[in-house]
Design a protein around this motif. Structure first.
Motif, PDB file in Angstrom:
ATOM      1  N   ASN A   1       0.804  -1.226   0.000  1.00  0.00           N
ATOM      2  CA  ASN A   1       0.000   0.000   0.000  1.00  0.00           C
ATOM      3  C   ASN A   1       0.836   1.275   0.000  1.00  0.00           C
ATOM      4  O   ASN A   1       1.997   1.287   0.403  1.00  0.00           O
ATOM      5  N   GLY A   2       0.180   2.362  -0.377  1.00  0.00           N
ATOM      6  CA  GLY A   2       0.733   3.692  -0.209  1.00  0.00           C
ATOM      7  C   GLY A   2       0.348   4.286   1.142  1.00  0.00           C
ATOM      8  O   GLY A   2      -0.447   3.717   1.893  1.00  0.00           O
ATOM      9  N   THR A   3       0.912   5.439   1.471  1.00  0.00           N
ATOM     10  CA  THR A   3       0.639   6.130   2.730  1.00  0.00           C
ATOM     11  C   THR A   3      -0.843   6.478   2.843  1.00  0.00           C
ATOM     12  O   THR A   3      -1.458   6.931   1.876  1.00  0.00           O
ATOM     13  N   PHE A   4      -1.390   6.268   4.034  1.00  0.00           N
ATOM     14  CA  PHE A   4      -2.806   6.493   4.368  1.00  0.00           C
ATOM     15  C   PHE A   4      -3.736   5.503   3.678  1.00  0.00           C
ATOM     16  O   PHE A   4      -4.954   5.695   3.683  1.00  0.00           O
TER      17      PHE A   4
ATOM     18  N   LEU B   1      -5.400   1.605   2.766  1.00  0.00           N
ATOM     19  CA  LEU B   1      -5.707   0.261   3.197  1.00  0.00           C
ATOM     20  C   LEU B   1      -5.773  -0.635   1.966  1.00  0.00           C
ATOM     21  O   LEU B   1      -6.174  -0.196   0.880  1.00  0.00           O
ATOM     22  N   MET B   2      -5.391  -1.886   2.133  1.00  0.00           N
ATOM     23  CA  MET B   2      -5.231  -2.771   0.978  1.00  0.00           C
ATOM     24  C   MET B   2      -6.523  -2.951   0.179  1.00  0.00           C
ATOM     25  O   MET B   2      -6.483  -3.068  -1.048  1.00  0.00           O
ATOM     26  N   ARG B   3      -7.655  -2.987   0.843  1.00  0.00           N
ATOM     27  CA  ARG B   3      -8.899  -3.287   0.129  1.00  0.00           C
ATOM     28  C   ARG B   3      -9.210  -2.225  -0.920  1.00  0.00           C
ATOM     29  O   ARG B   3      -9.631  -2.540  -2.028  1.00  0.00           O
ATOM     30  N   GLU B   4      -9.016  -0.971  -0.567  1.00  0.00           N
ATOM     31  CA  GLU B   4      -9.262   0.107  -1.536  1.00  0.00           C
ATOM     32  C   GLU B   4      -8.105   0.283  -2.498  1.00  0.00           C
ATOM     33  O   GLU B   4      -8.299   0.428  -3.706  1.00  0.00           O
ATOM     34  N   ASN B   5      -6.889   0.260  -1.958  1.00  0.00           N
ATOM     35  CA  ASN B   5      -5.724   0.540  -2.796  1.00  0.00           C
ATOM     36  C   ASN B   5      -5.619  -0.412  -3.983  1.00  0.00           C
ATOM     37  O   ASN B   5      -5.227  -0.029  -5.085  1.00  0.00           O
ATOM     38  N   TRP B   6      -6.008  -1.675  -3.764  1.00  0.00           N
ATOM     39  CA  TRP B   6      -5.803  -2.709  -4.773  1.00  0.00           C
ATOM     40  C   TRP B   6      -7.116  -3.292  -5.291  1.00  0.00           C
ATOM     41  O   TRP B   6      -7.134  -4.398  -5.830  1.00  0.00           O
ATOM     42  N   ALA B   7      -8.205  -2.546  -5.137  1.00  0.00           N
ATOM     43  CA  ALA B   7      -9.521  -3.051  -5.540  1.00  0.00           C
ATOM     44  C   ALA B   7      -9.593  -3.414  -7.012  1.00  0.00           C
ATOM     45  O   ALA B   7     -10.294  -4.352  -7.405  1.00  0.00           O
TER      46      ALA B   7
END
Length: 274
Positions: free
Chosen positions: A59-62, A64-70
């Motif tokens: 992930n990037g700063t701030f 969460l994996m679920r959104e970042n990699w959806a």
């Protein structure tokens, strides 16, 4: 207009992170914070000969994996990869060196579960830069086959918000300032230690990592490829935050993972139709 939008976006992200770190997230929301994106964290997945390295998303700063990699996680899974993701460092705000230690431990767990000798890392923003600390200082050079950084903060950012947010609650933001002690150490000597192949994918419209050229890495073309999206797709509009959801970025990621070496610098993706 773009600058004002950027300021609003960054302060909104900072506010959400501050509430989360302070424990003020509603219970219903908090219960889903560790949910993986679709396609990720099937711990029974075994890599096949066509896709021998499992992919770890960082992930990037701030984020969460679920959104970042959806968007990207299910695409990689559909392409045949075992995909894994994790949250780290209190929404990736902890010091970079500490987060790199978490990445080392997560990679060890993935390798143990899959039996793979190495993994591929695909990271967004801090997640494209922080793995280089693991590679250079924590033994990752022998355990990583590819590092693909999407708008990574490899040489930091001159964005004036970084120190303001950093002093409040984000040591990682301090680490990602241009000229920081962390980045000076990371980029001293070789930026790209031998072992992995390195691909950087960035955008001219990056408003967070500024200038956008700070994402680019020095190194031999045999194992380092730098990609600016608009060099191949001049009308690509994607900026920093949503770059992982760009279909053109996904093509570059798959190109890097599917071949020996980094992404093919002569690759021509299918550009967006606007």
């Amino acid at each position: 207009m773009r600058i004002r939008a950027t300021v609003r976006t960054l302060f909104a992200a900072a506010a959400v992170a501050a509430l989360t770190l302070a424990g003020h997230v509603a219970p219903a929301a908090a219960s889903g914070l560790d949910a993986p994106p679709r396609g990720a964290n099937d711990w029974s997945c075994k890599p096949d000969s066509a896709h021998p390295e499992p992919v770890v998303l960082v992930n990037g700063t701030f984020k969460l994996m679920r959104e970042n990699w959806a968007t990207l996680s299910p695409k990689l899974k559909k392409a045949g990869y075992c995909v894994f993701a994790f949250n780290y460092g209190r929404m990736a705000t902890d010091p970079i060196a500490d987060s790199a230690g978490e990445l080392r431990d997560f990679v060890a767990a993935v390798r143990a579960a899959t039996g793979a000798a190495k993994v591929d890392l695909v990271g967004h923003s801090q997640g494209g830069m922080m793995p280089r600390y693991y590679i250079k200082f924590l033994g990752g050079a022998d355990q990583v086959d590819d590092l693909v950084g999407i708008v990574p903060s490899n040489h930091g950012t001159a964005n004036p918000l970084a120190p303001l947010i950093g002093k409040a609650f984000c040591p990682a933001c301090i680490d990602q300032q241009t000229g920081s002690e962390l980045l000076t150490k990371l980029n001293a000597g070789t930026e790209t230690p031998e072992g992995p192949d390195y691909t950087v994918v960035t955008t001219r419209y990056d408003e967070v990592v500024v200038p956008y050229t700070s994402a680019l890495l020095d190194g031999p073309k045999e194992y380092v490829t730098n990609v600016v999206l608009q060099d191949r797709c001049p009308l690509d509009p994607f900026m920093h935050d949503q770059a992982t959801k760009d279909p053109v970025v996904a093509q570059w990621v798959l190109n890097a993972l599917d071949r020996v070496g980094p992404a093919d610098p002569d690759f021509q993706p299918r550009c967006l139709s606007l």
